[in-house]
Motif scaffolding. Structure first.
Motif, PDB file in Angstrom:
ATOM      1  N   ALA A  55       0.839  -1.191   0.000  1.00 13.59           N
ATOM      2  CA  ALA A  55       0.000   0.000   0.000  1.00 13.59           C
ATOM      3  C   ALA A  55       0.878   1.245   0.000  1.00 13.59           C
ATOM      4  N   MET A  56       1.989   1.164   0.751  1.00 12.68           N
ATOM      5  CA  MET A  56       2.871   2.319   0.805  1.00 12.68           C
ATOM      6  C   MET A  56       3.511   2.595  -0.554  1.00 12.68           C
ATOM      7  N   SER A  57       4.025   1.532  -1.211  1.00 14.08           N
ATOM      8  CA  SER A  57       4.625   1.741  -2.538  1.00 14.08           C
ATOM      9  C   SER A  57       3.628   2.375  -3.481  1.00 14.08           C
ATOM     10  N   ASN A  58       2.398   1.853  -3.432  1.00 15.45           N
ATOM     11  CA  ASN A  58       1.378   2.365  -4.327  1.00 15.45           C
ATOM     12  C   ASN A  58       1.076   3.835  -4.018  1.00 15.45           C
ATOM     13  N   ALA A  59       0.954   4.163  -2.714  1.00 15.30           N
ATOM     14  CA  ALA A  59       0.673   5.535  -2.324  1.00 15.30           C
ATOM     15  C   ALA A  59       1.800   6.466  -2.760  1.00 15.30           C
ATOM     16  N   LEU A  60       3.048   5.983  -2.617  1.00 16.22           N
ATOM     17  CA  LEU A  60       4.175   6.827  -2.997  1.00 16.22           C
ATOM     18  C   LEU A  60       4.128   7.139  -4.490  1.00 16.22           C
ATOM     19  N   ASN A  61       3.624   6.189  -5.297  1.00 18.15           N
ATOM     20  CA  ASN A  61       3.475   6.456  -6.725  1.00 18.15           C
ATOM     21  C   ASN A  61       2.503   7.599  -6.966  1.00 18.15           C
ATOM     22  N   PHE A  62       1.426   7.647  -6.132  1.00 17.77           N
ATOM     23  CA  PHE A  62       0.456   8.725  -6.285  1.00 17.77           C
ATOM     24  C   PHE A  62       1.098  10.084  -6.021  1.00 17.77           C
ATOM     25  N   PHE A  63       2.088  10.087  -5.118  1.00 20.40           N
ATOM     26  CA  PHE A  63       2.749  11.355  -4.819  1.00 20.40           C
ATOM     27  C   PHE A  63       3.973  11.558  -5.701  1.00 20.40           C
ATOM     28  N   ALA A  64       4.094  10.725  -6.750  1.00 23.88           N
ATOM     29  CA  ALA A  64       5.183  10.849  -7.730  1.00 23.88           C
ATOM     30  C   ALA A  64       6.552  10.802  -7.069  1.00 23.88           C
ATOM     31  N   ILE A  65       6.700   9.881  -6.136  1.00 25.39           N
ATOM     32  CA  ILE A  65       8.005   9.710  -5.491  1.00 25.39           C
ATOM     33  C   ILE A  65       8.758   8.597  -6.212  1.00 25.39           C
ATOM     34  N   SER A  66      10.026   8.845  -6.522  1.00 28.91           N
ATOM     35  CA  SER A  66      10.756   7.947  -7.416  1.00 28.91           C
ATOM     36  C   SER A  66      10.971   6.580  -6.777  1.00 28.91           C
ATOM     37  N   SER A  67      11.198   5.584  -7.619  1.00 31.25           N
ATOM     38  CA  SER A  67      11.400   4.224  -7.122  1.00 31.25           C
ATOM     39  C   SER A  67      12.690   4.153  -6.305  1.00 31.25           C
ATOM     40  N   TYR A  68      13.616   5.068  -6.575  1.00 35.63           N
ATOM     41  CA  TYR A  68      14.859   5.081  -5.798  1.00 35.63           C
ATOM     42  C   TYR A  68      14.568   5.405  -4.336  1.00 35.63           C
ATOM     43  N   VAL A  69      13.699   6.410  -4.132  1.00 33.45           N
ATOM     44  CA  VAL A  69      13.344   6.777  -2.760  1.00 33.45           C
ATOM     45  C   VAL A  69      12.586   5.627  -2.108  1.00 33.45           C
ATOM     46  N   GLN A  70      11.748   4.941  -2.902  1.00 34.96           N
ATOM     47  CA  GLN A  70      11.030   3.800  -2.344  1.00 34.96           C
ATOM     48  C   GLN A  70      11.999   2.735  -1.856  1.00 34.96           C
ATOM     49  N   GLN A  71      13.100   2.577  -2.621  1.00 38.50           N
ATOM     50  CA  GLN A  71      14.130   1.618  -2.222  1.00 38.50           C
ATOM     51  C   GLN A  71      14.734   2.040  -0.879  1.00 38.50           C
ATOM     52  N   MET A  72      15.002   3.359  -0.742  1.00 38.05           N
ATOM     53  CA  MET A  72      15.552   3.855   0.523  1.00 38.05           C
ATOM     54  C   MET A  72      14.581   3.573   1.659  1.00 38.05           C
ATOM     55  N   ILE A  73      13.271   3.781   1.366  1.00 41.06           N
ATOM     56  CA  ILE A  73      12.283   3.569   2.416  1.00 41.06           C
ATOM     57  C   ILE A  73      12.248   2.088   2.817  1.00 41.06           C
ATOM     58  N   THR A  74      12.420   1.184   1.835  1.00 39.64           N
ATOM     59  CA  THR A  74      12.473  -0.248   2.160  1.00 39.64           C
ATOM     60  C   THR A  74      13.508  -0.508   3.229  1.00 39.64           C
ATOM     61  N   GLY A  75      14.712   0.040   3.026  1.00 35.32           N
ATOM     62  CA  GLY A  75      15.783  -0.173   3.988  1.00 35.32           C
ATOM     63  C   GLY A  75      15.479   0.455   5.328  1.00 35.32           C
ATOM     64  N   ALA A  76      15.028   1.717   5.276  1.00 31.98           N
ATOM     65  CA  ALA A  76      14.780   2.435   6.522  1.00 31.98           C
ATOM     66  C   ALA A  76      13.666   1.757   7.312  1.00 31.98           C
ATOM     67  N   MET A  77      12.632   1.268   6.579  1.00 31.96           N
ATOM     68  CA  MET A  77      11.496   0.668   7.256  1.00 31.96           C
ATOM     69  C   MET A  77      11.897  -0.599   8.007  1.00 31.96           C
ATOM     70  N   THR A  78      12.795  -1.393   7.407  1.00 30.08           N
ATOM     71  CA  THR A  78      13.231  -2.625   8.069  1.00 30.08           C
ATOM     72  C   THR A  78      13.797  -2.298   9.440  1.00 30.08           C
ATOM     73  N   VAL A  79      14.723  -1.326   9.466  1.00 38.49           N
ATOM     74  CA  VAL A  79      15.382  -0.989  10.725  1.00 38.49           C
ATOM     75  C   VAL A  79      14.398  -0.341  11.695  1.00 38.49           C
ATOM     76  N   LEU A  80      13.576   0.575  11.179  1.00 34.25           N
ATOM     77  CA  LEU A  80      12.632   1.261  12.067  1.00 34.25           C
ATOM     78  C   LEU A  80      11.652   0.275  12.687  1.00 34.25           C
ATOM     79  N   ALA A  81      11.177  -0.684  11.887  1.00 35.10           N
ATOM     80  CA  ALA A  81      10.232  -1.669  12.423  1.00 35.10           C
ATOM     81  C   ALA A  81      10.887  -2.457  13.554  1.00 35.10           C
ATOM     82  N   LEU A  82      12.162  -2.815  13.368  1.00 36.50           N
ATOM     83  CA  LEU A  82      12.844  -3.588  14.406  1.00 36.50           C
ATOM     84  C   LEU A  82      13.074  -2.732  15.651  1.00 36.50           C
ATOM     85  N   LEU A  83      13.456  -1.461  15.430  1.00 35.64           N
ATOM     86  CA  LEU A  83      13.645  -0.568  16.578  1.00 35.64           C
ATOM     87  C   LEU A  83      12.327  -0.395  17.316  1.00 35.64           C
ATOM     88  N   PHE A  84      11.234  -0.276  16.541  1.00 33.25           N
ATOM     89  CA  PHE A  84       9.913  -0.080  17.140  1.00 33.25           C
ATOM     90  C   PHE A  84       9.533  -1.280  18.000  1.00 33.25           C
TER      91      PHE A  84
END
Lengths: 320, 325
Positions: A278-307
């Motif tokens: 859902a997040m990837s799809n939403a980011l497409n609506f806001f015209a955010i590049s796939s590169y940033v989505q890749q960054m978010i993939t990495g950041a989300m993994t760590v943030l989820a574990l920290l959370f």
């Protein structure tokens, strides 16, 4: 056992709070971009989430057993090549079966290297990543294999009534895995092995066999995921989906599954994949590049574990 | 000689030298261009940045961790170094490259040591993040227009020795000194062997473990600077698969996954084996696809051999035979 407690309390916050969070987040995005919540877009999300869901299931089997598989991406590439090649010469159904068989064999190879040769899983599967990538390139001479028979397109592009076929397949996989995890001895042994291998061994679990089985199952589901992906693009691709293992791991982390092994439910896998897709799809609506989505993939993994650490889960200490 | 001594000898660096020698003879037989001075220099030039990154990997492995994000870190450092160099000059470029690498390493290190997330997961996440950032910064295109003095890092010579070889050599000696002769090095070996015991004798494990990743990141940054100079551009696609080569070099060189062992000199031998293998296969006309298959197999065999060697040594010890490493 933990799962019995959870099954009795289906309304518990831990179990469904994540879905509530997802629903609220989707509503907010829907208010900003109304087309996000249109039925057509929701179907698109379901369709896009399905291959990742199957891959996340594949990853979940090894993660629950206390291992990790970094070779999913290039394994999927080899499988897609083999499946399309065999579909061209033998027909769609044998092609699909060959794909599943290839996946199971790659998983078996990983499993043998990890359990018999005692190579740590992340090394064995990084080796497999390179090895399988080489084979995928070699099979097609570096280019995709195209033009499978028309019926090959059905798993990835077809519809069953209003629902995409791939989503129906993914749902069936979820039900199957749910039953395996909650209703079979293997499911219990799998988590026992991942939670604390020594204790499992001393309790009479065939630890080596369970770990090997986890890898073979993982390979088979990777095969299924690769087949629907290949079917979607109607070709076998040497670089089918390189980020697949990382997205699958991110989805598991976001779903709240401890990456140290020993736990995990189908509900968590589904939640993680839905949030991710859902997040990837939403980011497409806001015209955010796939590169940033890749960054978010990495950041989300760590943030989820920290959370999940910050929630102070006492079970995070278990068996580590 | 007794059995235990044979095992120790064959598992040690001696066998690596033997493998190198055998490979040299084999490739030399296959093609007369292989055993020439110019090809040897060529191999060393290619090996230099790999060596820097691999030494970093070794330091992390010694501390009991693992860094799967090396390749992405190199790509990100390369892109940032190239942008800084074309805007502010070569020195700024070099500093930016090494600084970026060290910063990425520090984030890895803090997440691993302070927040206690498994090294594999942290560095996988960093792998995705840094590669994404490298592409986002450049839109996927290489950054060109580097000043000539920057590319001199790749092509310049100092007393007849090409700069990359010189840099890698100096850094190698420095790391040999740090890991073998300083408290930092000794403590890292202690942490990798048994973290809890190290903590109990008063070693401050958290900052030291983080520092191992910072050092590895800085070394990856140096590798990035050399790669960037060699390619005359900052490349977001740089160094794909480098994590595997660095792990392979470290493990072949005697670093055990799990921590506590490994030496920079061993890693040098591992790096040379990988580079000679790649060069020899190139000269022999082996396609890159097959080379990948060979490298994937080689690393597994190296780890299998390492495990086998450890259990043989242990078995020899149990029998009361001395099997010194």
């Amino acid at each position: 056992m933990k799962e019995r407690g959870n099954a009795g309390a289906w309304y518990r916050w831990e179990a469904w709070g994540g879905f509530l969070f997802l629903a609220v987040a989707c509503l907010i995005v829907g208010l900003l971009k109304p087309r996000f919540l249109s039925p057509a877009n929701l179907l698109t999300i379901a369709q896009q989430a399905s291959p990742l869901l199957i891959a996340a299931v594949a990853q979940a089997f090894v993660v629950m057993a206390g291992e990790i598989d970094l070779s999913l991406g290039s394994a999927a590439a080899v499988i897609s090549m083999v499946a399309v090649m065999s579909a061209k010469s033998l027909g769609t159904v044998p092609g699909i079966l060959m794909g599943l068989l290839t996946g199971a064999s790659l998983g078996f190879l990983n499993g043998i290297v990890v359990t018999r040769l005692r190579v740590p899983a992340f090394i064995a599967t990084v080796g497999m990543l390179t090895y399988a990538q080489g084979i995928a390139l070699y099979l097609g001479g570096g280019v995709p294999i195209e033009f499978p028979p028309p019926s090959f397109a059905w798993p990835g592009q077809g519809f069953l009534g209003p629902l995409p076929a791939v989503t129906v397949i993914a749902a069936m996989v979820l039900i199957f895995v749910h039953l395996v995890l909650t209703r079979t001895v293997f499911g219990r042994h799998l988590r026992a092995t991942g939670g604390n291998r020594l204790v499992a061994l001393l309790s009479g679990v065939h630890v080596q066999r369970v770990r090997l089985a986890a890898f073979v199952l993982s390979g088979t589901f990777t095969g299924l995921s690769a087949i629907v992906l290949a079917s979607r693009v109607n070709s076998g691709q040497p670089y089918l989906y390189p980020s697949l293992p990382f997205e699958a791991i991110a989805a598991l982390a976001v779903g709240g599954i401890s990456l140290r092994g020993g736990e995990g439910t189908v509900r968590q896998i589904l939640l993680g994949v839905l949030i991710f897709s859902a997040m990837s799809n939403a980011l497409n609506f806001f015209a955010i590049s796939s590169y940033v989505q890749q960054m978010i993939t990495g950041a989300m993994t760590v943030l989820a574990l920290l959370f999940s650490r910050w929630q102070g889960l006492p079970r995070a200490k278990e068996g580590g | 000689m007794r059995k235990g001594a044979w095992v120790a000898l064959l598992g040690g660096r001696f066998s690596l030298l033997l493998i190198l020698l055998l490979m040299g003879l084999l490739f030399g037989q296959a093609d007369r261009h292989f055993l020439t001075v110019s090809n040897a220099v060529n191999v060393l030039l290619q090996a230099s940045p790999l060596l820097l990154a691999a030494i970093g990997q070794t330091i992390v492995i010694i501390s009991g961790g693992l860094d799967i994000s090396v390749a992405s870190n190199v790509a990100l450092s390369s892109v940032i170094s190239a942008s800084a160099a074309s805007a502010y000059g070569p020195l700024a470029g070099i500093a930016a490259g090494i600084g970026t690498g060290a910063a990425v390493g520090t984030v890895n290190g803090v997440l691993v040591s302070h927040y206690r997330i498994q090294p594999v997961i942290v560095t996988i996440a960093m792998l995705t993040f840094a590669r994404g950032l490298a592409f986002e910064l450049t839109d996927g295109f290489p950054i060109t227009g580097l000043p000539r003095s920057y590319t001199q890092l790749a092509w310049g010579k100092w007393f007849g020795v090409p700069m990359p070889i010189l840099i890698a050599g100096v850094i190698l000696l420095l790391v040999v000194f740090v890991m073998g002769r300083t408290r930092f090095g000794t403590y890292l070996y202690a942490i990798g062997s048994n973290e809890e015991a190290a903590r109990l004798v008063g070693i401050r494990t958290v900052p030291l473990k983080a520092a191992a990743y910072t050092a590895a990141g800085a070394l990856a940054g140096m590798a990035a600077v050399i790669y960037t100079a060699q390619a005359s551009s900052g490349q977001p696609t740089l160094a794909n698969g480098l994590e595997l080569s660095t792990i392979a070099a470290s493990v072949m060189g005697g670093a055990s996954i799990g921590g506590g062992t490994g030496t920079p000199i061993g890693t040098l031998l591992g790096t040379l084996i990988i580079s000679v293998l790649g060069n020899g296969m190139n000269i022999a006309g082996v396609t890159p696809y097959v080379q990948q298959v060979v490298l994937g197999t080689a690393i597994i065999l190296a780890v299998v051999w390492d495990r086998l060697h450890i259990s043989l040594v242990q078995a020899a010890r149990r029998k009361g035979e001395p099997a010194s490493q």
